[in-house]
Design a protein around this motif. Sequence first.
Motif, mmCIF file in Angstrom:
data_model
loop_
_atom_site.group_PDB
_atom_site.id
_atom_site.type_symbol
_atom_site.label_atom_id
_atom_site.label_comp_id
_atom_site.label_asym_id
_atom_site.label_seq_id
_atom_site.Cartn_x
_atom_site.Cartn_y
_atom_site.Cartn_z
ATOM 1 N N PRO A 94 0.810 -1.230 0.000
ATOM 2 C CA PRO A 94 0.000 0.000 0.000
ATOM 3 C C PRO A 94 0.840 1.275 0.000
ATOM 4 C CG PRO A 94 -0.190 -1.160 2.100
ATOM 5 C CD PRO A 94 0.498 -2.087 1.158
ATOM 6 N N LEU A 95 2.012 1.247 0.650
ATOM 7 C CA LEU A 95 2.882 2.416 0.601
ATOM 8 C C LEU A 95 3.375 2.641 -0.830
ATOM 9 C CD1 LEU A 95 4.529 4.695 1.808
ATOM 10 C CD2 LEU A 95 6.253 3.023 2.520
ATOM 11 N N ASP A 139 0.443 -10.484 -2.507
ATOM 12 C CA ASP A 139 0.144 -9.045 -2.481
ATOM 13 C C ASP A 139 0.039 -8.443 -3.871
ATOM 14 O OD1 ASP A 139 0.115 -8.925 0.311
ATOM 15 O OD2 ASP A 139 2.286 -8.629 0.411
ATOM 16 N N LEU A 140 0.547 -9.145 -4.893
ATOM 17 C CA LEU A 140 0.576 -8.596 -6.241
ATOM 18 C C LEU A 140 -0.722 -8.928 -6.975
ATOM 19 C CD1 LEU A 140 4.279 -9.293 -7.264
ATOM 20 C CD2 LEU A 140 3.259 -7.147 -6.500
ATOM 21 N N THR A 141 -1.770 -8.179 -6.688
ATOM 22 C CA THR A 141 -3.039 -8.330 -7.394
ATOM 23 C C THR A 141 -2.927 -7.726 -8.782
ATOM 24 O OG1 THR A 141 -3.833 -6.235 -6.487
ATOM 25 C CG2 THR A 141 -4.297 -8.223 -5.210
ATOM 26 N N PHE A 142 -3.948 -7.921 -9.610
ATOM 27 C CA PHE A 142 -3.858 -7.456 -10.991
ATOM 28 C C PHE A 142 -3.715 -5.935 -11.067
ATOM 29 C CE2 PHE A 142 -8.363 -7.651 -9.976
ATOM 30 C CZ PHE A 142 -8.833 -6.426 -10.409
ATOM 31 N N ASP A 143 -4.358 -5.198 -10.146
ATOM 32 C CA ASP A 143 -4.236 -3.749 -10.198
ATOM 33 C C ASP A 143 -2.856 -3.285 -9.728
ATOM 34 O OD1 ASP A 143 -4.909 -4.634 -7.667
ATOM 35 O OD2 ASP A 143 -5.906 -2.771 -7.116
ATOM 36 N N LEU A 190 -3.973 -12.578 -14.885
ATOM 37 C CA LEU A 190 -4.963 -12.609 -13.800
ATOM 38 C C LEU A 190 -6.316 -12.085 -14.269
ATOM 39 C CD1 LEU A 190 -2.775 -11.331 -10.816
ATOM 40 C CD2 LEU A 190 -3.545 -13.668 -11.240
ATOM 41 N N ARG A 191 -6.307 -11.102 -15.167
ATOM 42 C CA ARG A 191 -7.566 -10.546 -15.696
ATOM 43 C C ARG A 191 -7.341 -10.207 -17.170
ATOM 44 N NH1 ARG A 191 -11.291 -5.922 -12.912
ATOM 45 N NH2 ARG A 191 -11.701 -7.689 -11.550
ATOM 46 N N LEU A 195 7.649 -2.205 -4.432
ATOM 47 C CA LEU A 195 6.719 -3.193 -4.969
ATOM 48 C C LEU A 195 7.394 -4.368 -5.659
ATOM 49 C CD1 LEU A 195 4.038 -0.753 -6.419
ATOM 50 C CD2 LEU A 195 3.858 -2.114 -4.350
ATOM 51 N N GLU A 196 8.604 -4.190 -6.159
ATOM 52 C CA GLU A 196 9.199 -5.271 -6.929
ATOM 53 C C GLU A 196 9.545 -6.491 -6.076
ATOM 54 O OE1 GLU A 196 12.586 -3.700 -8.831
ATOM 55 O OE2 GLU A 196 13.694 -3.230 -6.998
ATOM 56 N N ASP A 197 9.684 -6.310 -4.775
ATOM 57 C CA ASP A 197 9.993 -7.442 -3.895
ATOM 58 C C ASP A 197 8.765 -7.941 -3.142
ATOM 59 O OD1 ASP A 197 12.678 -7.380 -4.594
ATOM 60 O OD2 ASP A 197 13.147 -5.881 -3.062
#
Length: 358
Positions: free
Chosen positions: A165-166, A190-194, A222-223, A183-185
């Motif tokens: 979220p950060l 936690d890595l949803t499609f959005d 995923l979508r 985010l890359e790690d």
Amino acid sequence: MEPEKRQHLQDIYATDTTQRDDYTPQVSQEMIAERNREIRRHQLVSFALGTAVLLLGVALVFVVVREYMEIISEAEAPAPITQEYIPRYSLPSESQWVMDFPSHYADPVWNGEGERPFNSAWVKKAAFNLILAEQAMEIGEFNKAATHYENALEILPDLDGVRVPLGMAYFQQKKYDEALALLEDASDADLTFDVLNNLGAACIEAKAYDKGEEYLIRALELRPAYPEALKNQAMLYREMGKEADAVSAYEKYLDLRPQDSNTRHSFALYLTKIGNWDLAAEQLYTLTEEIKKDATLYQLLARVEMRRENNKEAIAAFQRAAQLSDPNQALNYMNDEEFDRLRGDEDYQALMRSIEER
């Protein structure tokens, strides 16, 4: 008849001259005029008194209102019980305890002596920041959200579920490098499609194209019918020089969002850049069905039709562009060297003459 009786009868019907003189027309007019003057005097006095009363009332109201406003301005505003931008009712019941704490309770600073605190108060501070961060994200205050998430990590550096979220808060602020670093790690859970789509967009901005392609492919796995990811993918492939992939992504996106005229226009321009004239014409005809009064669209269509060697269609597009634009501008545009092939066409010459006569 005897003289005395005759005289008596005459006196009965005689008029008293002294009373008659009191009711002459001259005397009656003077009395009427005097009465009118008296009425006017009464009216003037009444008007003056009414005006004075009205002015006194207005002045009294003004004084009362001014005194009231001074009292209000001098009164101290009561200290708010809750946080300034979060109403208590917007929090779940289990989170409403944060509203009973002052805002400085979110401060992660400690004196630095010994080991970093890890106790119930310190955990409560982290929870305090997390709740405020989530509420700030919901109302679009991404800068405040990022600050509270950062505070939570400062308090508990190993806290899970905060970095994604950060990173999203950084992404919303266009801080793409900071977002990627967080985010890359992130874990797959936690890595949803959005999140993956936003990571791909951040990679485009950071020019990390290979990594961006990986994220966008995963988002579409995923979508599959995810318009935002397809649009980002089209932009990514444009930057990477993968023309066929970019065209395919654009077409898939516009199948899902056919009313997005801005993206369709960008697509048409891209097609002219890579020389795909047939598909560019198809996109421009679709655009001119929706946008009928944009001269630049018809100018571009004329250029595309000329490249397709469709002289009649090119001239028709020129004519429509000339109708929608300034004649001098149309002449300047049509005098460009790339239109030399059309100059011998009779329809083109007739169009030029009609523009010059306007």
